[in-house]
Every structure is written in C-alpha cells, then in structure tokens.
Design a protein around this motif. Structure first.
Motif, PDB file in Angstrom:
ATOM      1  N   ARG A   2       0.834  -1.193   0.000  1.00  0.00           N
ATOM      2  CA  ARG A   2       0.000   0.000   0.000  1.00  0.00           C
ATOM      3  C   ARG A   2       0.874   1.250   0.000  1.00  0.00           C
ATOM      4  N   LYS A 113       4.721  -2.348   8.640  1.00  0.00           N
ATOM      5  CA  LYS A 113       4.056  -3.646   8.434  1.00  0.00           C
ATOM      6  C   LYS A 113       2.687  -3.448   7.780  1.00  0.00           C
ATOM      7  N   LEU A 114       1.962  -2.397   8.184  1.00  0.00           N
ATOM      8  CA  LEU A 114       0.670  -2.094   7.576  1.00  0.00           C
ATOM      9  C   LEU A 114       0.838  -1.796   6.092  1.00  0.00           C
ATOM     10  N   GLU A 116       2.837  -3.069   4.098  1.00  0.00           N
ATOM     11  CA  GLU A 116       3.110  -4.315   3.376  1.00  0.00           C
ATOM     12  C   GLU A 116       1.839  -5.093   3.043  1.00  0.00           C
ATOM     13  N   THR A 117       0.702  -4.688   3.584  1.00  0.00           N
ATOM     14  CA  THR A 117      -0.554  -5.396   3.329  1.00  0.00           C
ATOM     15  C   THR A 117      -1.137  -4.960   1.987  1.00  0.00           C
ATOM     16  N   ASP A 118      -2.127  -5.684   1.527  1.00  0.00           N
ATOM     17  CA  ASP A 118      -2.827  -5.337   0.289  1.00  0.00           C
ATOM     18  C   ASP A 118      -3.943  -4.346   0.594  1.00  0.00           C
TER      19      ASP A 118
END
Length: 190
Positions: A2, A113-114, A116-118
C-alpha cells in the motif's frame, strides 16, 4: 504493498498550524480566514475520499476528528474506512465506538508492516508530527498539498529539519485557483 499519502493544508512558508501571532488564526481557522473559499479548491478532498482505503492518524488528530467527523455529511465514506492511530499512550478505552474499525499502532515499525498489506492507499490527514516522522522514516509515498498564499511565520512546520539526505519529489499534478491557493500533488522518488 500500500501507499501512504500525506494530505495537508500548508502555508507558503511550510506551516500547517500557527502557534503565535494572530489568535484568530489558531488551529485550522487560518485556512478559512486567509483566503476566499472556492468550491473547486476542495475538489481534491472529494477525490481523496474516493481513493482512500484507510486513514492513518496521530493521537492528537484522532482525538480532534473522532468526535466530529462521524457526524459530518462531508466525510461519509471516511466513516466506513478502517482507521489506524499511531500512539504510545492511547488505549482501547479511548477509542470512540461510532467511527468504525480503529486499530492502535504503537510504532513506525507497525506502520511499515501495515504498508506491506494489500489494499488501497492509506491517507494521513492532519497529524503533522506523524507526517514528519513517517517522512523521516521513508514511509510517505506521496504528498497532496493545498498551499495557501499566506506566511504564517511561527508555527508547526510540515517538514522536519532532520539531518538526512535530500528527498526528490515528482510533481504529478498541479493547479492554481483564483484565490491564490495552489494544489500540488507530489510522488516521492525512490
């Protein structure tokens, strides 16, 4: 992965919030009191609301927005989006229950880390200290700025003065309005 978009109203001298001088301009009042309002200068805000996949806020902005935004017709879609609040002090008991799913993140590592999410873009509204920290950590991917033709002088700057390498930006969209406000959309060049 993202993208994180920092969206701000900013003065020509790079301030987002005056802290001294004219008391009538404190907080966000300066954006309404320094130029004549034009509907077209706020079209960016409607566009952002459609493109957002989540909101990322600092504690102070969350505490300012949470009691107000759920009741505003202008922010209907934002009310349905997931919200992430970066704070080391906020607790679950501090969260409002009428503004949708809200997750507390404790560090910039949690934000990374957030990312890295879709999903669709993550937007940072207000949250100046958070924006500076995200930028210094290399986590901001784009800036959506409405630059107002005013010099605020003393106040909170949008960008930090950290001793770091220059960050190149690419201007991807711009427009100037009759009241002197300029829309400037930049992508961060990696």
């Amino acid at each position: 992965m993202r993208t994180i978009v920092a969206t701000h109203f900013v003065s020509l001298d790079g301030k987002v919030d005056p802290t001294g001088g004219d008391p009538a301009l404190h907080d966000t009042a300066w954006t309404f009191k320094t130029v004549d309002s034009l509907p077209e200068m706020y079209e960016l805000k409607s566009q952002e609301q459609e493109e957002a996949g989540a909101l990322l806020l600092g504690r102070t902005s969350y505490q300012m927005f949470a009691p107000v935004w759920p009741k505003m017709d202008e922010f209907v879609r934002y009310n349905t989006l997931p919200k992430y609040v970066v704070s080391t002090t906020l607790t679950e008991d501090d969260l409002v229950d009428n503004w949708g799913e809200t997750t507390i993140l404790r560090s910039l590592d949690d934000v990374a880390k957030l990312k890295e999410t879709d999903g669709a873009e993550i937007q940072v509204h207000g949250s100046v200290s958070l924006t500076r920290a995200l930028a210094d950590a290399g986590l901001v991917d784009a800036y959506h700025l409405l630059v107002f033709p005013v010099l605020l002088g003393q106040g909170k700057p949008l960008f930090s003065d950290a001793d770091k390498a220059a960050q190149k930006l690419r201007l991807v969209e711009h427009e100037a309005y009759k009241n002197g406000v300029q829309k400037q959309i930049f992508e961060v060049v990696r």
